[in-house]
Design a protein around this motif. Structure first.
Motif, PDB file in Angstrom:
ATOM      1  N   SER A  64      -2.288  -0.457  -0.389  1.00  0.00           N
ATOM      2  CA  SER A  64      -1.003   0.129   0.004  1.00  0.00           C
ATOM      3  C   SER A  64      -0.119   0.488  -1.183  1.00  0.00           C
ATOM      4  O   SER A  64       0.629   1.475  -1.131  1.00  0.00           O
ATOM      5  CB  SER A  64      -0.248  -0.840   0.918  1.00  0.00           C
ATOM      6  OG  SER A  64      -0.014  -2.079   0.261  1.00  0.00           O
ATOM      7  N   LEU A  65      -0.176  -0.301  -2.257  1.00  0.00           N
ATOM      8  CA  LEU A  65       0.749  -0.125  -3.377  1.00  0.00           C
ATOM      9  C   LEU A  65       0.078   0.331  -4.667  1.00  0.00           C
ATOM     10  O   LEU A  65       0.759   0.798  -5.585  1.00  0.00           O
ATOM     11  CB  LEU A  65       1.484  -1.446  -3.652  1.00  0.00           C
ATOM     12  CG  LEU A  65       2.300  -2.033  -2.503  1.00  0.00           C
ATOM     13  CD1 LEU A  65       2.820  -3.415  -2.886  1.00  0.00           C
ATOM     14  CD2 LEU A  65       3.448  -1.108  -2.128  1.00  0.00           C
ATOM     15  N   ASP A  92      -2.078   7.048   5.755  1.00  0.00           N
ATOM     16  CA  ASP A  92      -1.056   7.868   6.404  1.00  0.00           C
ATOM     17  C   ASP A  92       0.223   7.061   6.599  1.00  0.00           C
ATOM     18  O   ASP A  92       0.287   5.859   6.312  1.00  0.00           O
ATOM     19  CB  ASP A  92      -1.575   8.441   7.729  1.00  0.00           C
ATOM     20  CG  ASP A  92      -1.953   7.374   8.746  1.00  0.00           C
ATOM     21  OD1 ASP A  92      -1.246   6.347   8.836  1.00  0.00           O
ATOM     22  OD2 ASP A  92      -2.960   7.558   9.469  1.00  0.00           O
ATOM     23  N   SER A  93       1.248   7.718   7.121  1.00  0.00           N
ATOM     24  CA  SER A  93       2.576   7.105   7.215  1.00  0.00           C
ATOM     25  C   SER A  93       2.644   5.981   8.245  1.00  0.00           C
ATOM     26  O   SER A  93       3.569   5.162   8.203  1.00  0.00           O
ATOM     27  CB  SER A  93       3.621   8.173   7.551  1.00  0.00           C
ATOM     28  OG  SER A  93       3.307   8.810   8.784  1.00  0.00           O
ATOM     29  N   LEU A  94       1.701   5.923   9.171  1.00  0.00           N
ATOM     30  CA  LEU A  94       1.657   4.821  10.132  1.00  0.00           C
ATOM     31  C   LEU A  94       0.994   3.601   9.524  1.00  0.00           C
ATOM     32  O   LEU A  94       1.513   2.479   9.609  1.00  0.00           O
ATOM     33  CB  LEU A  94       0.906   5.243  11.397  1.00  0.00           C
ATOM     34  CG  LEU A  94       0.595   4.116  12.396  1.00  0.00           C
ATOM     35  CD1 LEU A  94       1.887   3.554  12.990  1.00  0.00           C
ATOM     36  CD2 LEU A  94      -0.336   4.607  13.497  1.00  0.00           C
ATOM     37  N   VAL A  95      -0.147   3.799   8.902  1.00  0.00           N
ATOM     38  CA  VAL A  95      -0.958   2.676   8.429  1.00  0.00           C
ATOM     39  C   VAL A  95      -0.409   2.070   7.136  1.00  0.00           C
ATOM     40  O   VAL A  95      -0.449   0.850   6.951  1.00  0.00           O
ATOM     41  CB  VAL A  95      -2.426   3.124   8.247  1.00  0.00           C
ATOM     42  CG1 VAL A  95      -3.272   2.011   7.625  1.00  0.00           C
ATOM     43  CG2 VAL A  95      -3.015   3.545   9.592  1.00  0.00           C
ATOM     44  N   ILE A  99      -0.195  -2.043   6.242  1.00  0.00           N
ATOM     45  CA  ILE A  99      -1.046  -2.684   5.241  1.00  0.00           C
ATOM     46  C   ILE A  99      -0.200  -3.316   4.140  1.00  0.00           C
ATOM     47  O   ILE A  99      -0.519  -4.406   3.641  1.00  0.00           O
ATOM     48  CB  ILE A  99      -2.043  -1.666   4.652  1.00  0.00           C
ATOM     49  CG1 ILE A  99      -2.948  -1.108   5.760  1.00  0.00           C
ATOM     50  CG2 ILE A  99      -2.879  -2.306   3.551  1.00  0.00           C
ATOM     51  CD1 ILE A  99      -3.712  -2.159   6.539  1.00  0.00           C
ATOM     52  N   GLU A 100       0.891  -2.670   3.766  1.00  0.00           N
ATOM     53  CA  GLU A 100       1.792  -3.264   2.771  1.00  0.00           C
ATOM     54  C   GLU A 100       2.351  -4.590   3.289  1.00  0.00           C
ATOM     55  O   GLU A 100       2.397  -5.591   2.561  1.00  0.00           O
ATOM     56  CB  GLU A 100       2.934  -2.299   2.451  1.00  0.00           C
ATOM     57  CG  GLU A 100       3.897  -2.844   1.406  1.00  0.00           C
ATOM     58  CD  GLU A 100       5.026  -1.876   1.084  1.00  0.00           C
ATOM     59  OE1 GLU A 100       5.890  -2.229   0.259  1.00  0.00           O
ATOM     60  OE2 GLU A 100       5.055  -0.764   1.663  1.00  0.00           O
ATOM     61  N   SER A 154      -7.169   6.625   6.089  1.00  0.00           N
ATOM     62  CA  SER A 154      -6.715   5.483   6.895  1.00  0.00           C
ATOM     63  C   SER A 154      -7.824   4.890   7.754  1.00  0.00           C
ATOM     64  O   SER A 154      -7.944   3.664   7.875  1.00  0.00           O
ATOM     65  CB  SER A 154      -5.543   5.902   7.793  1.00  0.00           C
ATOM     66  OG  SER A 154      -4.397   6.173   7.022  1.00  0.00           O
ATOM     67  N   VAL A 155      -8.638   5.741   8.380  1.00  0.00           N
ATOM     68  CA  VAL A 155      -9.704   5.229   9.240  1.00  0.00           C
ATOM     69  C   VAL A 155     -10.702   4.415   8.424  1.00  0.00           C
ATOM     70  O   VAL A 155     -11.102   3.309   8.823  1.00  0.00           O
ATOM     71  CB  VAL A 155     -10.412   6.380   9.985  1.00  0.00           C
ATOM     72  CG1 VAL A 155     -11.662   5.869  10.698  1.00  0.00           C
ATOM     73  CG2 VAL A 155      -9.468   7.018  10.990  1.00  0.00           C
TER      74      VAL A 155
END
Length: 309
Positions: A64-65, A92-95, A99-100, A154-155
């Protein structure tokens, strides 16, 4: 309850499986003896979980980072080596924020364990795309072309994440009956609650995409999860303790569903795993004495090091 076929062959199979499980458990208890001749105590059992918490923290934080514990909370690593190949994923903006959040939660888990029972240096972790590609090839039974890349989108990242928290859940469920101190029971129950939540979120996000083909392969998301779960069962060596997102109704809740967002036993209870099973899975060798996979040099802590010596 899930239906059972009581044939002579199946009865023989289940008795044989039960015998092997007891034998394996007793062998693990023998192997997990400390140098002083005492069986693993509460501290040893809880510290063992640090190996998986380190793996999750580094995978989620880097994904994520683009950075991990060495930046976020370097003191928790106790000077252990940086992970191999961990990198920022194309999320993506959802995942991405999910995850962060998971990554920061793992930081808290490591801190809570170390504060309660002490810790050890972060083990060497192989979180490279090449290692994940080997695991996915092992799961599907052939070489994926191109090699699977957990950081591509993301998937893919969610499928890679599907590999990780669930193993820790089984470990926490398995360790709880062996703990003696109420405070330690409380700690592990609290850790288990969040780990189970993470796994449920990952599985729910994947279930929403269950019929989607994982580009550029011919397999769907659900088919990948089924293959990964089957691999973990093979490596764990203790029968069915893991199920993908779509199952025959005989394995569904009360034998009535093919959806399997939460993997559970015939009474919809969480499966338990021993440290030996967990090591066989994360090493990718099916053998707790043979490091590899995500832990090239082996896991740390008294239990893991005693087993392989």
């Amino acid at each position: 309850m899930k239906l059972e076929m009581a044939t002579a062959g199946s009865i023989s199979y289940y008795f044989s499986t039960a015998f092997l499980f007891v034998l394996a458990f007793n062998l693990l208890s023998f192997q997990a003896m400390t140098a002083s001749g005492q069986e693993a105590n509460d501290d040893d059992l809880i510290q063992f979980a640090l190996n998986l918490e380190f793996m999750e923290a580094e995978f989620f934080l880097h994904g994520s980072l683009g950075t991990g514990l060495d930046t976020i909370s370097p003191s928790l690593t106790q000077g252990g080596p940086a992970p191999i190949g961990a990198q920022k994923a194309n999320l993506d903006s959802l995942v991405a924020p999910i995850i962060e959040e998971f990554g920061y939660e793992e930081v808290g888990h490591i801190r809570a364990i170390v504060t309660r029972v002490g810790g050890f240096p972060r083990p060497l972790l192989n979180l490279s795309r090449q290692n994940f590609a080997k695991v996915f090839d092992q799961a599907v039974g052939f070489n994926l072309v191109p090699p699977f890349d957990p950081y591509a989108n993301s998937v893919n990242f969610l499928l890679a994440a599907y590999l990780i928290p669930y193993v820790g859940i089984g470990g926490y469920v398995g360790v709880i009956p062996n703990l003696t101190a109420p405070a330690n029971l409380g700690l592990v129950a609290s850790l288990l609650g969040v780990e189970a939540g993470q796994d449920a979120v990952v599985r729910a996000l994947l279930y929403e995409r269950r019929n989607q083909k994982v580009f550029p392969y011919i397999l769907t998301v659900a088919e990948f999860t089924n293959q990964i779960s089957a691999l973990r069962n093979r490596l764990g060596g203790s029968g069915n303790k893991d199920e993908g997102l779509i199952v025959p109704t005989i394995l569904g809740a009360e034998n009535r569903t093919s959806s399997n967002v939460l993997s559970a036993d015939p009474n919809s209870l969480s499966y338990a795993r021993t440290p030996a099973e967990i090591l066989g899975i994360v090493y990718g060798t099916g053998n707790a004495t043979m490091p590899g996979g995500f832990f090239p040099l082996g896991a740390n802590g008294k239990i893991a090091t005693t087993v392989r010596t």
